[in-house]
Write a protein that holds these residues in place. Sequence first.
Motif, short mmCIF file in Angstrom:
data_model
loop_
_atom_site.label_atom_id
_atom_site.label_comp_id
_atom_site.label_asym_id
_atom_site.label_seq_id
_atom_site.Cartn_x
_atom_site.Cartn_y
_atom_site.Cartn_z
N MET A 1 0.81 -1.19 0.00
CA MET A 1 0.00 0.00 0.00
C MET A 1 0.87 1.27 0.00
O MET A 1 0.50 2.26 -0.62
N ALA A 2 1.98 1.25 0.68
CA ALA A 2 2.88 2.40 0.74
C ALA A 2 3.48 2.68 -0.64
O ALA A 2 3.70 3.84 -1.01
N PHE A 3 3.74 1.62 -1.39
CA PHE A 3 4.31 1.77 -2.74
C PHE A 3 3.32 2.50 -3.64
O PHE A 3 3.69 3.40 -4.38
N LEU A 4 2.05 2.11 -3.59
CA LEU A 4 1.01 2.74 -4.39
C LEU A 4 0.83 4.20 -3.99
O LEU A 4 0.66 5.08 -4.85
N LYS A 5 0.90 4.48 -2.70
CA LYS A 5 0.77 5.83 -2.20
C LYS A 5 1.93 6.71 -2.69
O LYS A 5 1.75 7.86 -3.09
N THR A 6 3.13 6.15 -2.70
CA THR A 6 4.32 6.87 -3.17
C THR A 6 4.19 7.21 -4.65
O THR A 6 4.50 8.33 -5.08
N ILE A 7 3.73 6.26 -5.44
CA ILE A 7 3.56 6.49 -6.88
C ILE A 7 2.50 7.56 -7.13
O ILE A 7 2.69 8.44 -7.97
N LEU A 8 1.41 7.53 -6.39
CA LEU A 8 0.37 8.55 -6.55
C LEU A 8 0.88 9.94 -6.17
O LEU A 8 0.58 10.93 -6.84
N ILE A 9 1.67 10.03 -5.12
CA ILE A 9 2.25 11.32 -4.72
C ILE A 9 3.20 11.84 -5.79
O ILE A 9 3.19 13.03 -6.14
N ILE A 10 4.01 10.97 -6.35
CA ILE A 10 4.95 11.36 -7.41
C ILE A 10 4.18 11.86 -8.63
O ILE A 10 4.52 12.90 -9.21
N LEU A 11 3.12 11.16 -9.03
CA LEU A 11 2.32 11.59 -10.17
C LEU A 11 1.62 12.92 -9.89
O LEU A 11 1.55 13.79 -10.76
N LEU A 12 1.11 13.08 -8.67
CA LEU A 12 0.45 14.32 -8.30
C LEU A 12 1.42 15.50 -8.36
O LEU A 12 1.10 16.55 -8.90
N VAL A 13 2.60 15.31 -7.83
CA VAL A 13 3.62 16.37 -7.86
C VAL A 13 4.02 16.67 -9.31
O VAL A 13 4.17 17.84 -9.69
N TYR A 14 4.16 15.65 -10.12
CA TYR A 14 4.54 15.83 -11.52
C TYR A 14 3.51 16.68 -12.26
O TYR A 14 3.85 17.65 -12.94
N TYR A 15 2.24 16.32 -12.14
CA TYR A 15 1.20 17.07 -12.83
C TYR A 15 1.02 18.47 -12.26
O TYR A 15 0.71 19.41 -12.98
N LEU A 16 1.20 18.62 -10.97
CA LEU A 16 1.12 19.93 -10.35
C LEU A 16 2.22 20.85 -10.88
O LEU A 16 1.98 22.01 -11.22
N LEU A 17 3.44 20.33 -10.97
CA LEU A 17 4.55 21.11 -11.52
C LEU A 17 4.31 21.44 -13.00
O LEU A 17 4.66 22.53 -13.47
N LYS A 18 3.72 20.52 -13.72
CA LYS A 18 3.43 20.74 -15.13
C LYS A 18 2.42 21.88 -15.31
O LYS A 18 2.60 22.75 -16.17
N ILE A 19 1.39 21.90 -14.49
CA ILE A 19 0.38 22.97 -14.55
C ILE A 19 0.99 24.31 -14.13
O ILE A 19 0.77 25.33 -14.78
N LEU A 20 1.77 24.30 -13.07
CA LEU A 20 2.41 25.54 -12.62
C LEU A 20 3.38 26.09 -13.66
O LEU A 20 3.49 27.30 -13.83
#
Length: 87
Positions: A1-20
């Motif tokens: 479960m921690a692995f999936l959470k880490t991947i989701l956080i990485i994707l969220l940060v990636y898309y957030l940086l892309k929008i910014l």
Amino acid sequence: MAFLKTILIILLVYYLLKILARWFAPKIFSYAAKKTEERFRENFGGFSQQTQTNEEKVGDVIIDKKPSKKSSSSKKVGEYIEFEELD
């Protein structure tokens, strides 16, 4: 479960940086262009002032001649040597 959470956080940060980046990149580039233009104007502004002070009056005629150089085509450059190919 921690692995999936880490991947989701990485994707969220990636898309957030892309929008910014889409929002702020044009502003950053225009700011950098303005600063660069100001630096060029500071560094090369003196040249335009110098050329304006050296302008001649309207109606003045100035003729600049280059000294005429006599080209001597009769100079002997050297002699022609024909080479033969060896097999």
